[in-house]
Design an enzyme around this catalytic site. Structure first.
Site: not given
Ligand SMILES: NC(=O)c1ccc[n+]([C@@H]2O[C@H](COP(=O)([O-])OP(=O)(O)OC[C@H]3O[C@@H](n4cnc5c(N)ncnc54)[C@H](OP(=O)(O)O)[C@@H]3O)[C@@H](O)[C@H]2O)c1
Length: 333
Positions: A15-16, A36-37, A58, A79, A97, A178
């Site tokens: 989504i990013a 990012s991790r 993060y 989140h 969301k 979702d």
């Protein structure tokens, strides 16, 4: 707050990637950092999108003093921990969301945001689509009288893959969080918080819900009938029924171009309002403008609605036997 609102991206996934292009349509906003991790993934994303700073954890972006607002685009159970740490650091948030994996997680984030006076908004982009804005205006003008009932469906047929986030319990998988979040938030926007929640559905072998039908009840007799599914496709349509007519929100209702107004006894009126960019620009503009105005909440997507929606989703998940949990360890990787 600086005149330019500086954005940081957390979790450079699917989504990013889709949202990034819409920053070009947001006056006064600039993505300046990504976390990012993995430093390699952050660096690749930063290069691709012309972002100055790439963080390999993060925690690093949370300590970046030159970020005004974080866009949290990790899976849902990741989140809350990120949001809580950002709020403690005084950084504003746009959180994808579903807002969290659990009602308790949402309540903690909202409580902390209110206590600290930090802006937080759920990225429910549907509410900002121009066609949905027009729908709300028509209803406010009395075009269909008093709204008594809402129908909405959102379903896709996804091949079962226990490794995919959509089917993994520890990643908040399932139709409710979702897709159900869209139908429930749409009903919440028009009818408010329900008095009763009934649900029927089925589970995948991983323990996440495959499909769910919800009946939201209001003590004054209003209702919402909602469907979400990862097992079967649906048109993705919504209908809003009032005492003097109804409005169809044509597929897919969660980012529609067109609504059709049916006034009792009249010819249908087709109203088209196309979104800007891919449709994400509107929520980014809302956050950017709220921050410039010094607001701590969006009036269009208020935190009370986010909490009420999460509560309905949580009740439905409980009734189906789905056991979601937050992931407090996400900041330790
Ligand atoms: N608004 C919309 O239209 C829309 C559409 C799709 C999804 N979403 C929402 O956006 C969020 C992310 O969805 P997505 O489809 O983009 O997910 P995704 O691609 O599977 O994951 C997003 C990123 O989260 C990070 N992440 C952090 N902890 C993770 C963990 N334990 N397991 C896997 N990834 C983890 C990963 O990035 P790094 O490891 O590189 O940090 C990953 O690339 C969800 O809440 C979803 O509901 C919104």
């Amino acid at each position: 707050m600086t005149a330019e609102i500086r954005w940081g991206i957390v979790g450079p996934g699917r989504i990013a990637e889709s949202v990034m292009g819409d920053f070009a349509h947001v006056p006064g906003a600039r993505p300046v950092a990504v976390a990012s991790r993995s430093l390699d993934r952050a660096t690749a994303f930063a290069r691709q999108h012309g972002i100055e700073r790439a963080h390999g954890s993060y925690a690093d972006i949370l300590a970046d003093p030159d970020v005004d607002v974080l866009y949290v685009a990790t899976p849902h159970p990741q989140h809350a921990a990120i949001a809580l740490a950002a709020i403690d650091a005084g950084t504003a948030l746009l959180v994808e969301k579903a807002f969290t994996a659990t009602t308790a997680g949402a309540a903690e984030v909202v409580g902390r945001a209110r206590e600290r006076g930090v802006f937080v908004m759920e990225a429910m982009w549907t509410r900002f689509q121009p066609a949905v804005v027009r729908l709300r205006e028509l209803i406010a003008e009395g075009a269909i009288g008093e709204v008594r009932s809402v129908q909405a469906d959102l379903g896709v047929a996804r091949e079962y893959d226990p490794r995919d986030r959509l089917f993994a319990l520890e990643l908040g998988g399932g139709a409710l969080l979702d897709l159900g979040v869209y139908v429930v938030s749409f009903a919440q926007m028009l009818l408010g918080t329900p008095d009763t929640v009934r649900v029927a559905g089925s589970l995948f072998p991983t323990g996440v819900d495959a499909e769910a039908g919800l009946l939201l009840g209001y003590d004054d007799g209003r209702t919402a009938t909602l469907t979400a599914s990862l097992r079967h496709p649906t048109p993705g349509q919504a209908r809003v029924f009032g005492t003097t007519g109804w409005i169809d929100v044509l597929p897919r209702f969660h980012h529609p171009d067109t609504i059709v107004l049916h006034r009792a006894g009249g010819e249908p009126e087709t109203i088209t309002r196309r979104p800007t960019g891919t449709g994400y620009a509107h929520e980014l503009i809302e956050v950017t403008e709220c921050l410039r105005a010094g607001r701590t909440e969006s009036a269009v997507m208020p935190l009370a609605d986010t909490l009420a929606v999460q509560d309905v989703l949580g009740r439905a998940a409980d009734a189906l036997g789905v056991r979601h949990a937050e992931d407090p360890a996400v900041l330790r990787v």
